[in-house]
Design a protein around this motif. Structure first.
Motif, PDB file in Angstrom:
ATOM      1  N   ASP A 205       5.816  -3.353  -9.762  1.00  0.00           N
ATOM      2  CA  ASP A 205       5.891  -4.796  -9.590  1.00  0.00           C
ATOM      3  C   ASP A 205       6.529  -5.123  -8.245  1.00  0.00           C
ATOM      4  O   ASP A 205       7.031  -4.235  -7.540  1.00  0.00           O
ATOM      5  CB  ASP A 205       6.619  -5.476 -10.751  1.00  0.00           C
ATOM      6  CG  ASP A 205       7.996  -4.881 -11.030  1.00  0.00           C
ATOM      7  OD1 ASP A 205       8.676  -4.467 -10.068  1.00  0.00           O
ATOM      8  OD2 ASP A 205       8.397  -4.820 -12.200  1.00  0.00           O
TER       9      ASP A 205
ATOM     10  N   GLU B 107       2.173 -11.556  -1.563  1.00  0.00           N
ATOM     11  CA  GLU B 107       0.907 -11.977  -2.164  1.00  0.00           C
ATOM     12  C   GLU B 107      -0.136 -10.875  -2.053  1.00  0.00           C
ATOM     13  O   GLU B 107      -0.876 -10.601  -3.008  1.00  0.00           O
ATOM     14  CB  GLU B 107       0.416 -13.249  -1.474  1.00  0.00           C
ATOM     15  CG  GLU B 107      -0.876 -13.808  -2.058  1.00  0.00           C
ATOM     16  CD  GLU B 107      -1.318 -15.083  -1.382  1.00  0.00           C
ATOM     17  OE1 GLU B 107      -2.395 -15.595  -1.737  1.00  0.00           O
ATOM     18  OE2 GLU B 107      -0.596 -15.581  -0.489  1.00  0.00           O
ATOM     19  N   ARG B 108      -0.184 -10.222  -0.899  1.00  0.00           N
ATOM     20  CA  ARG B 108      -1.136  -9.119  -0.707  1.00  0.00           C
ATOM     21  C   ARG B 108      -0.768  -7.938  -1.605  1.00  0.00           C
ATOM     22  O   ARG B 108      -1.651  -7.254  -2.153  1.00  0.00           O
ATOM     23  CB  ARG B 108      -1.138  -8.693   0.758  1.00  0.00           C
ATOM     24  CG  ARG B 108      -2.166  -7.626   1.120  1.00  0.00           C
ATOM     25  CD  ARG B 108      -3.594  -8.132   0.942  1.00  0.00           C
ATOM     26  NE  ARG B 108      -4.562  -7.161   1.404  1.00  0.00           N
ATOM     27  CZ  ARG B 108      -5.130  -7.187   2.620  1.00  0.00           C
ATOM     28  NH1 ARG B 108      -4.815  -8.150   3.478  1.00  0.00           N
ATOM     29  NH2 ARG B 108      -6.004  -6.275   2.963  1.00  0.00           N
ATOM     30  N   ALA B 109       0.525  -7.695  -1.798  1.00  0.00           N
ATOM     31  CA  ALA B 109       0.976  -6.549  -2.584  1.00  0.00           C
ATOM     32  C   ALA B 109       0.637  -6.679  -4.058  1.00  0.00           C
ATOM     33  O   ALA B 109       0.533  -5.664  -4.769  1.00  0.00           O
ATOM     34  CB  ALA B 109       2.485  -6.373  -2.419  1.00  0.00           C
ATOM     35  N   GLU B 110       0.429  -7.894  -4.540  1.00  0.00           N
ATOM     36  CA  GLU B 110       0.196  -8.100  -5.966  1.00  0.00           C
ATOM     37  C   GLU B 110      -1.037  -7.356  -6.478  1.00  0.00           C
ATOM     38  O   GLU B 110      -1.159  -7.107  -7.681  1.00  0.00           O
ATOM     39  CB  GLU B 110       0.071  -9.594  -6.275  1.00  0.00           C
ATOM     40  CG  GLU B 110       1.413 -10.296  -6.444  1.00  0.00           C
ATOM     41  CD  GLU B 110       2.232  -9.714  -7.585  1.00  0.00           C
ATOM     42  OE1 GLU B 110       1.670  -9.479  -8.676  1.00  0.00           O
ATOM     43  OE2 GLU B 110       3.440  -9.473  -7.385  1.00  0.00           O
ATOM     44  N   GLU B 111      -1.953  -6.989  -5.585  1.00  0.00           N
ATOM     45  CA  GLU B 111      -3.135  -6.251  -6.038  1.00  0.00           C
ATOM     46  C   GLU B 111      -2.772  -4.886  -6.609  1.00  0.00           C
ATOM     47  O   GLU B 111      -3.554  -4.281  -7.360  1.00  0.00           O
ATOM     48  CB  GLU B 111      -4.129  -6.087  -4.893  1.00  0.00           C
ATOM     49  CG  GLU B 111      -3.674  -5.186  -3.767  1.00  0.00           C
ATOM     50  CD  GLU B 111      -4.709  -5.043  -2.659  1.00  0.00           C
ATOM     51  OE1 GLU B 111      -5.624  -4.203  -2.812  1.00  0.00           O
ATOM     52  OE2 GLU B 111      -4.599  -5.779  -1.652  1.00  0.00           O
ATOM     53  N   TYR B 112      -1.582  -4.380  -6.282  1.00  0.00           N
ATOM     54  CA  TYR B 112      -1.149  -3.074  -6.781  1.00  0.00           C
ATOM     55  C   TYR B 112      -0.272  -3.191  -8.024  1.00  0.00           C
ATOM     56  O   TYR B 112       0.069  -2.170  -8.627  1.00  0.00           O
ATOM     57  CB  TYR B 112      -0.358  -2.333  -5.700  1.00  0.00           C
ATOM     58  CG  TYR B 112      -1.143  -2.043  -4.448  1.00  0.00           C
ATOM     59  CD1 TYR B 112      -2.074  -1.010  -4.408  1.00  0.00           C
ATOM     60  CD2 TYR B 112      -0.971  -2.811  -3.295  1.00  0.00           C
ATOM     61  CE1 TYR B 112      -2.803  -0.745  -3.257  1.00  0.00           C
ATOM     62  CE2 TYR B 112      -1.696  -2.551  -2.140  1.00  0.00           C
ATOM     63  CZ  TYR B 112      -2.610  -1.524  -2.128  1.00  0.00           C
ATOM     64  OH  TYR B 112      -3.334  -1.265  -0.992  1.00  0.00           O
TER      65      TYR B 112
ATOM     66  N   THR C 221       0.948   1.791 -14.278  1.00  0.00           N
ATOM     67  CA  THR C 221       0.429   2.881 -13.462  1.00  0.00           C
ATOM     68  C   THR C 221      -0.202   3.940 -14.368  1.00  0.00           C
ATOM     69  O   THR C 221       0.005   3.950 -15.580  1.00  0.00           O
ATOM     70  CB  THR C 221       1.558   3.522 -12.633  1.00  0.00           C
ATOM     71  OG1 THR C 221       2.535   4.085 -13.520  1.00  0.00           O
ATOM     72  CG2 THR C 221       2.235   2.489 -11.759  1.00  0.00           C
TER      73      THR C 221
ATOM     74  N   ASN D  92       0.822  -1.214   0.000  1.00  0.00           N
ATOM     75  CA  ASN D  92       0.000   0.000   0.000  1.00  0.00           C
ATOM     76  C   ASN D  92       0.853   1.260   0.000  1.00  0.00           C
ATOM     77  O   ASN D  92       0.514   2.256  -0.658  1.00  0.00           O
ATOM     78  CB  ASN D  92      -0.963  -0.004   1.196  1.00  0.00           C
ATOM     79  CG  ASN D  92      -0.240  -0.100   2.529  1.00  0.00           C
ATOM     80  OD1 ASN D  92       0.627  -0.960   2.715  1.00  0.00           O
ATOM     81  ND2 ASN D  92      -0.589   0.747   3.468  1.00  0.00           N
TER      82      ASN D  92
END
Length: 278
Positions: free
Chosen positions: A95, A79-84, A88, A54
């Motif tokens: 990445d 794994e959570r960060a992959e949503e971003y 851009t 985030n």
């Protein structure tokens, strides 16, 4: 470094995302602008210890054309960060990749960055002062290395945890687990090291007064970060884990009393922005 590598829970960490994000915003406010289009192409940025991504995503707001990579050694966080991840809005790219900061030496792989940032991560990296030369080697001339770390190991939040964890009941299981008091150095140590490495350095401290809400909010805060080595070490013994947490909770309640508007958690952080010679 703790003897047990913490098992990170992105959901727990993000429960106080607004409070945790503010120091990163304050750090970036002191980072100088990057060239819009350096000779090697779009600006290249590394976020070392990116967590759930985030905060990494905020970098794309400031530098919309940049190629930004967040590095972390926690699979759940990545794994959570992959949503971003992905293109851009300004034509850049975001990445994420695995990296252990203790061994990260990007220059050896031919990687060059215009900006290397680290947000509340270096306190987990043993010997991070000795890693600075390798990280600065990976900066382009005129590039910037910027980081912030919690600087409150003498605050009740951590002092009570150490006192409890090194007491007779818990010492055999937790004595080598908790972060050492030298996991963060004095501001002058960072200023001296970065300046001697040829940087123009700006180092400062800020104490935030976080107003937290909910039941036992200080305990809830530390469950996402500082308490993780304990929770990880006792994960296979839920009874012992719950007993330690209950004892620690009672100590925190006495030191951080609730008011009608919430519970105040004073939290000191250390910041550094180092500009490499160009």
């Amino acid at each position: 470094m703790p003897a047990t590598t913490p098992t990170w829970d992105p959901g727990q960490y993000l429960r106080h995302a607004d409070h945790r994000a503010r120091p990163f915003t304050d750090l970036l406010a002191r980072v100088p602008d990057l060239p819009a289009e350096p000779p090697a192409g779009p600006p290249r940025i590394a976020d070392l210890g990116c967590g759930p991504g985030n905060a990494t995503a905020v970098l794309a707001d400031r530098w919309p054309t940049a190629h930004i990579t967040g590095y972390d050694n926690s699979a759940p966080m990545l794994e959570r960060a992959e949503e971003y991840a992905g293109p851009t809005a300004g034509g850049g790219r975001l990445d994420f990749a695995y990296a252990d900061a203790e061994a990260w030496a990007p220059a050896e792989a031919g990687e060059t960055y215009d900006l290397i940032v680290s947000n509340a991560a270096l306190q987990w990296v043993g010997g991070h002062l000795d890693a600075f030369p390798a990280w600065l080697d990976a900066l382009a001339p005129g590039g910037t290395f910027a980081f912030q770390v919690p600087d409150n190991l003498d605050a009740p939040l951590h002092a009570l945890m150490r006192e409890l964890g090194t007491g007779a009941r818990w010492k055999s299981r937790l004595g080598e687990v908790l972060r050492r008091e030298d996991s963060v150095h004095a501001p002058l140590v960072y200023l001296d090291r970065l300046t001697r490495l040829g940087c123009e350095a700006d180092v400062w401290e800020t104490t935030y007064l976080h107003v937290l809400r909910g039941e036992d909010p200080v305990l809830d805060w530390v469950k996402g970060t500082g308490l993780l080595p304990v929770l990880t070490a006792l994960a296979d013994d839920p009874e012992a884990r719950d007993a330690f947490v209950a004892e620690y909770r009672d100590l925190l309640r006495a030191v951080y009393p609730a008011a009608e508007y919430g519970t105040v958690l004073p939290f000191q952080r250390l910041f550094a922005v180092a500009r490499k010679a160009g």
